[in-house]
Every structure is written in structure tokens, then in C-alpha cells.
Write a protein that holds these residues in place. Sequence first.
Motif, PDB file in Angstrom:
ATOM      1  N   GLN A  82       0.837  -1.212   0.000  1.00 59.93           N
ATOM      2  CA  GLN A  82       0.000   0.000   0.000  1.00 59.93           C
ATOM      3  C   GLN A  82       0.869   1.258   0.000  1.00 59.93           C
ATOM      4  O   GLN A  82       0.596   2.211  -0.742  1.00 59.93           O
ATOM      5  N   GLN A  83       1.905   1.284   0.817  1.00 62.02           N
ATOM      6  CA  GLN A  83       2.809   2.439   0.847  1.00 62.02           C
ATOM      7  C   GLN A  83       3.486   2.634  -0.510  1.00 62.02           C
ATOM      8  O   GLN A  83       3.653   3.752  -0.973  1.00 62.02           O
ATOM      9  N   TRP A  84       3.875   1.547  -1.125  1.00 60.35           N
ATOM     10  CA  TRP A  84       4.547   1.595  -2.427  1.00 60.35           C
ATOM     11  C   TRP A  84       3.606   2.173  -3.480  1.00 60.35           C
ATOM     12  O   TRP A  84       3.994   3.012  -4.289  1.00 60.35           O
ATOM     13  N   GLN A  85       2.357   1.729  -3.459  1.00 63.05           N
ATOM     14  CA  GLN A  85       1.373   2.229  -4.409  1.00 63.05           C
ATOM     15  C   GLN A  85       1.129   3.725  -4.173  1.00 63.05           C
ATOM     16  O   GLN A  85       1.058   4.502  -5.129  1.00 63.05           O
ATOM     17  N   THR A  86       1.053   4.136  -2.917  1.00 65.19           N
ATOM     18  CA  THR A  86       0.848   5.538  -2.577  1.00 65.19           C
ATOM     19  C   THR A  86       2.007   6.399  -3.071  1.00 65.19           C
ATOM     20  O   THR A  86       1.807   7.535  -3.498  1.00 65.19           O
ATOM     21  N   ARG A  87       3.233   5.859  -3.043  1.00 65.61           N
ATOM     22  CA  ARG A  87       4.419   6.577  -3.534  1.00 65.61           C
ATOM     23  C   ARG A  87       4.454   6.685  -5.055  1.00 65.61           C
ATOM     24  O   ARG A  87       5.338   7.327  -5.607  1.00 65.61           O
ATOM     25  N   GLY A  88       3.544   6.007  -5.701  1.00 67.27           N
ATOM     26  CA  GLY A  88       3.582   5.987  -7.166  1.00 67.27           C
ATOM     27  C   GLY A  88       4.602   4.995  -7.677  1.00 67.27           C
ATOM     28  O   GLY A  88       5.085   5.117  -8.802  1.00 67.27           O
ATOM     29  N   GLU A  89       4.951   4.019  -6.844  1.00 65.16           N
ATOM     30  CA  GLU A  89       5.895   2.956  -7.190  1.00 65.16           C
ATOM     31  C   GLU A  89       7.226   3.516  -7.677  1.00 65.16           C
ATOM     32  O   GLU A  89       7.800   3.043  -8.653  1.00 65.16           O
TER      33      GLU A  89
END
Length: 103
Positions: A82-89
Motif C-alpha cells: 500500500q505504501q509503495w502504491q501511494t508513492r507511485g511505485e
Amino acid sequence: MSVQTRIEEKLASLEPVYLAVENESHMHHVPPDSETHFKVTLVSARFEGLMPVKRHQTIYATLADELAGPVHALALHLYTPQQWQTRGESRPDSPNCRGGGGR
């Protein structure tokens, strides 16, 4: 086997959704072809519920042999999916090294 390959193989045990191990030794004041400075970006559901210090401790335990030997510096960027997705990968950039001794 290269140090980078050993790191990648050991970190695979954390079942990463995304794993990038980058040898950044060339950016530092070390001999050519060194394997001493690495940046690790790892995304794993295993980090769910873990504070950043516990995530780092997990990596340190997994890479204990490398950290006791050839690896001098290890930049860790550890995320849940979820954090990775929020960062825009996207992986963070590493700062420029001033080349040992502040030169």
C-alpha cells in the motif's frame, strides 16, 4: 557469486512484491568494481504492521554476513504494498557522495 547476487537471493526470502538492489559503490571513493555500497528498495506484505526500525532490523538480520564483511553502507527503502502504491511505485534518488573525507 557477487555480493549483489547474494543480497538479492537472501532478500527473496521476504517474498517481495518489488525488489531492487543497486550497487552504488561507483558513486563513492572506493576502488573500481567494488561491492561495498548498496541501495535496497523492497516492497513486501511482511512489513505490514512493522515500524520502520523493525523493518530495518529484519533486513540487518537477513544480511548479517554481508554487513559483517564486504558491505560498508546499505541504504534501505522498505515499504508495504500500500505504501509503495501511494508513492507511485518510485524509488528515492540517492544523494551525491562527496567522495570520502568530504572531498
